[in-house]
Design a protein around this motif. Sequence first.
Motif, PDB file in Angstrom:
ATOM      1  N   PHE A 110      64.516 -19.468 -19.540  1.00 21.23           N
ATOM      2  CA  PHE A 110      64.069 -18.191 -20.092  1.00 21.23           C
ATOM      3  C   PHE A 110      63.436 -17.330 -19.012  1.00 21.23           C
ATOM      4  O   PHE A 110      62.783 -17.818 -18.090  1.00 21.23           O
ATOM      5  CB  PHE A 110      63.039 -18.405 -21.208  1.00 21.23           C
ATOM      6  CG  PHE A 110      63.527 -19.290 -22.307  1.00 21.23           C
ATOM      7  CD1 PHE A 110      64.459 -18.839 -23.224  1.00 21.23           C
ATOM      8  CD2 PHE A 110      63.066 -20.589 -22.414  1.00 21.23           C
ATOM      9  CE1 PHE A 110      64.915 -19.655 -24.237  1.00 21.23           C
ATOM     10  CE2 PHE A 110      63.514 -21.418 -23.425  1.00 21.23           C
ATOM     11  CZ  PHE A 110      64.446 -20.950 -24.335  1.00 21.23           C
ATOM     12  N   GLY A 111      63.623 -16.028 -19.151  1.00 25.66           N
ATOM     13  CA  GLY A 111      62.858 -15.081 -18.368  1.00 25.66           C
ATOM     14  C   GLY A 111      61.635 -14.639 -19.156  1.00 25.66           C
ATOM     15  O   GLY A 111      61.372 -15.127 -20.265  1.00 25.66           O
TER      16      GLY A 111
ATOM     17  N   PRO B 214      63.088 -12.386 -14.276  1.00 29.81           N
ATOM     18  CA  PRO B 214      64.173 -13.304 -14.625  1.00 29.81           C
ATOM     19  C   PRO B 214      63.760 -14.748 -14.357  1.00 29.81           C
ATOM     20  O   PRO B 214      62.815 -15.008 -13.620  1.00 29.81           O
ATOM     21  CB  PRO B 214      65.316 -12.866 -13.693  1.00 29.81           C
ATOM     22  CG  PRO B 214      64.633 -12.215 -12.539  1.00 29.81           C
ATOM     23  CD  PRO B 214      63.400 -11.573 -13.084  1.00 29.81           C
ATOM     24  N   PRO B 215      64.469 -15.692 -14.959  1.00 35.56           N
ATOM     25  CA  PRO B 215      64.111 -17.104 -14.746  1.00 35.56           C
ATOM     26  C   PRO B 215      64.394 -17.533 -13.312  1.00 35.56           C
ATOM     27  O   PRO B 215      65.359 -17.096 -12.690  1.00 35.56           O
ATOM     28  CB  PRO B 215      65.009 -17.848 -15.743  1.00 35.56           C
ATOM     29  CG  PRO B 215      66.144 -16.916 -16.017  1.00 35.56           C
ATOM     30  CD  PRO B 215      65.592 -15.537 -15.892  1.00 35.56           C
ATOM     31  N   LEU B 216      63.518 -18.410 -12.801  1.00 32.13           N
ATOM     32  CA  LEU B 216      63.719 -18.990 -11.483  1.00 32.13           C
ATOM     33  C   LEU B 216      64.516 -20.279 -11.601  1.00 32.13           C
ATOM     34  O   LEU B 216      64.281 -21.087 -12.508  1.00 32.13           O
ATOM     35  CB  LEU B 216      62.381 -19.287 -10.817  1.00 32.13           C
ATOM     36  CG  LEU B 216      61.606 -18.095 -10.244  1.00 32.13           C
ATOM     37  CD1 LEU B 216      60.263 -18.558  -9.723  1.00 32.13           C
ATOM     38  CD2 LEU B 216      62.394 -17.418  -9.133  1.00 32.13           C
TER      39      LEU B 216
ATOM     40  N   ILE C 159      62.261 -14.468 -22.842  1.00 33.66           N
ATOM     41  CA  ILE C 159      63.448 -13.638 -23.024  1.00 33.66           C
ATOM     42  C   ILE C 159      64.715 -14.456 -22.769  1.00 33.66           C
ATOM     43  O   ILE C 159      64.765 -15.279 -21.847  1.00 33.66           O
ATOM     44  CB  ILE C 159      63.399 -12.442 -22.038  1.00 33.66           C
ATOM     45  CG1 ILE C 159      62.243 -11.505 -22.396  1.00 33.66           C
ATOM     46  CG2 ILE C 159      64.708 -11.693 -22.019  1.00 33.66           C
ATOM     47  CD1 ILE C 159      62.315 -10.897 -23.771  1.00 33.66           C
ATOM     48  N   ASP C 160      65.717 -14.195 -23.581  1.00 30.01           N
ATOM     49  CA  ASP C 160      67.031 -14.768 -23.365  1.00 30.01           C
ATOM     50  C   ASP C 160      67.709 -13.995 -22.228  1.00 30.01           C
ATOM     51  O   ASP C 160      67.981 -12.802 -22.360  1.00 30.01           O
ATOM     52  CB  ASP C 160      67.865 -14.659 -24.642  1.00 30.01           C
ATOM     53  CG  ASP C 160      69.232 -15.307 -24.526  1.00 30.01           C
ATOM     54  OD1 ASP C 160      69.642 -15.643 -23.389  1.00 30.01           O
ATOM     55  OD2 ASP C 160      69.897 -15.471 -25.559  1.00 30.01           O
ATOM     56  N   PRO C 161      67.987 -14.653 -21.090  1.00 33.17           N
ATOM     57  CA  PRO C 161      68.554 -13.913 -19.956  1.00 33.17           C
ATOM     58  C   PRO C 161      69.981 -13.443 -20.178  1.00 33.17           C
ATOM     59  O   PRO C 161      70.509 -12.661 -19.373  1.00 33.17           O
ATOM     60  CB  PRO C 161      68.476 -14.931 -18.806  1.00 33.17           C
ATOM     61  CG  PRO C 161      68.452 -16.265 -19.472  1.00 33.17           C
ATOM     62  CD  PRO C 161      67.728 -16.064 -20.768  1.00 33.17           C
ATOM     63  N   ASP C 162      70.638 -13.901 -21.256  1.00 35.39           N
ATOM     64  CA  ASP C 162      71.989 -13.438 -21.558  1.00 35.39           C
ATOM     65  C   ASP C 162      72.005 -12.079 -22.254  1.00 35.39           C
ATOM     66  O   ASP C 162      73.075 -11.534 -22.536  1.00 35.39           O
ATOM     67  CB  ASP C 162      72.711 -14.463 -22.435  1.00 35.39           C
ATOM     68  CG  ASP C 162      73.028 -15.738 -21.682  1.00 35.39           C
ATOM     69  OD1 ASP C 162      73.156 -15.675 -20.442  1.00 35.39           O
ATOM     70  OD2 ASP C 162      73.121 -16.794 -22.331  1.00 35.39           O
TER      71      ASP C 162
ATOM     72  N   GLY D 192      63.800 -13.981 -30.771  1.00 36.47           N
ATOM     73  CA  GLY D 192      62.909 -14.806 -31.576  1.00 36.47           C
ATOM     74  C   GLY D 192      61.547 -15.051 -30.987  1.00 36.47           C
ATOM     75  O   GLY D 192      60.631 -15.450 -31.695  1.00 36.47           O
ATOM     76  N   GLY D 193      61.350 -14.879 -29.692  1.00 34.64           N
ATOM     77  CA  GLY D 193      60.033 -15.087 -29.107  1.00 34.64           C
ATOM     78  C   GLY D 193      59.064 -13.987 -29.505  1.00 34.64           C
ATOM     79  O   GLY D 193      59.465 -12.856 -29.809  1.00 34.64           O
TER      80      GLY D 193
END
Length: 572
Positions: free
Chosen positions: A394-395, A387-389, A439-442, A417-418
Amino acid sequence: MRPQLVPTDNRNSAQPSNRRRFLLGIGTATAMLAGCLSGDDNDDLNGTDENGAEENDDTEDGPADEPGYANWLPAENDWLYVAYVNFDVPEAGEQDEISLDPAEDVDDPLVTFPLEVGSSTVGLFSLGLAAADLLPVLDPDEEFESEASSLLVVNGTIVVEGTFDTDELHDRLTREAEPFAATYEQTSALHGYDRYEPVEVPDGLEDAPVVALDEDTMVVGSDADRLEQVAATGAGDRQSAAEADDTVAWLVEQTGDGDVVFGHIGPVPETEFDLADSVGDEPPFHPAESEDVMAAATFDPETDQLDARFALTADDLAEVTRETVENEFGMMGSDVSVDIEDDRLTSSATYDAADISVGTDNERQDLSREEAEALVPEDALEFRYEPPLDDEPFGEFWVEIVEETAAAAIRVEADSGGYNEVGPQEGTVNPGTGVPVQIDPDGDGVTVFAVDETDAIGELTSKQVPTGDLTSEEVAQAVPEDSFSFAYEPPEVGDLGSLHIEVVADTDADVLVAQPREAPGSFSDSAGSLDANEPVAAGTTLQVPVDPDGDDVVVFATVGEATGEVTRWEGP
């Protein structure tokens, strides 16, 4: 050479829609740079008229005598090392991908010399933009306004032309230092550009470049004197080498513009600019000492043809050069021309793109699921989510290769999209290779593909990313208190110490990830896999580098569809 995507943020890995993709080989043993680079109707280094047509198109008598990039060639030194790539390649109907990477079995130096050495040199030196956190201008998504249309490398200085939001770039340059990028302050004007100097440089980053920019141009270079020379020349405040030197003028006139250009003129210092370093191998053609050369390749997507031009001059033309040009140049082309007169040599030819695997390619050939799985064994992949810090948007989802495969590359695409594709220049993907995608963390999902040696692609598996939040109650249940033992070792060599983390109690975590805050992503370590049959058990160890001057290491756990922090080690 197979392009590898190693993006540093999601803007570098946005999935292309109708945008052309222009693939740039770096030509090193470890990485390739690729990007989704599209052209606009912006003026680039070759120049366009008000209708978007190139001002320097070839005439009936030959190539134009002064392409736009020639205006940037400084005259202060008695040598030039030049590489140029035009990202604004014309569209051809609905074709949206342009690849200028010749097939490995193409052995015609007239076309491979500019393509391999020119594009690889541009790719290699463009990594210098990463030190200023400016790589996204080469591959922006819709959230990043600044976009490149061409890139020139001259004597190690990078000149990027395009459309730039100076406020956006100012904010990016002056924001708090990233782990591998410097922080800048605007200091002065430089020949009409805003000049930025590094004021905070992360450990391990050497020669943070100076940056000069305006709305149309960005000039970046670690050697401030060379950068000033290039900026002054481009601004018209100094005479260019094409104006001051007859040799440069003749070479540029004979070669003209192109989608890829390469030049090696004068006593180029090999300690800084070596052809073999550019391509990571023996170059397709190596000029002899005292031989000056300029080469260009231009692709026409409407006809699927590529024109290659070459010009060389020398006080004493080497016999091996003469024989190579006469016997090898244009072997795979048509309309071949070779002209040798005293100390000057020119050659040109036209190629069918399909003959050298260069051109447009809307769609790869598909592999069936069975064919893809035959390339990658069932247990060859492990998966983890980081996960993102802090305030990172993004993660990262990592696919780790843990067994031998027969795949030429592994590709990972996120639903948001990545994407990323990694493979060796030669051979197959081996254990120890990691493929990250942002990655979108949502909420997000990923699909993993195998690519064979013919570049055909097939789906291996899909995963839902465990981006849900792990609650404190779930943490306490899955990872008991005092599950970890920490041991720090100060640095023996280099600037970073080492943190050893031992799992001393059994857990219910599918994955454990240790991530230093000062060096996220690349320097994390993990245990377990999202689809493992057993959770992470006692006796497992993790090891990460840490900054001895102060660093936090966060340990994350993934349990089911959720991921969250379970503990934090707060510095030596």
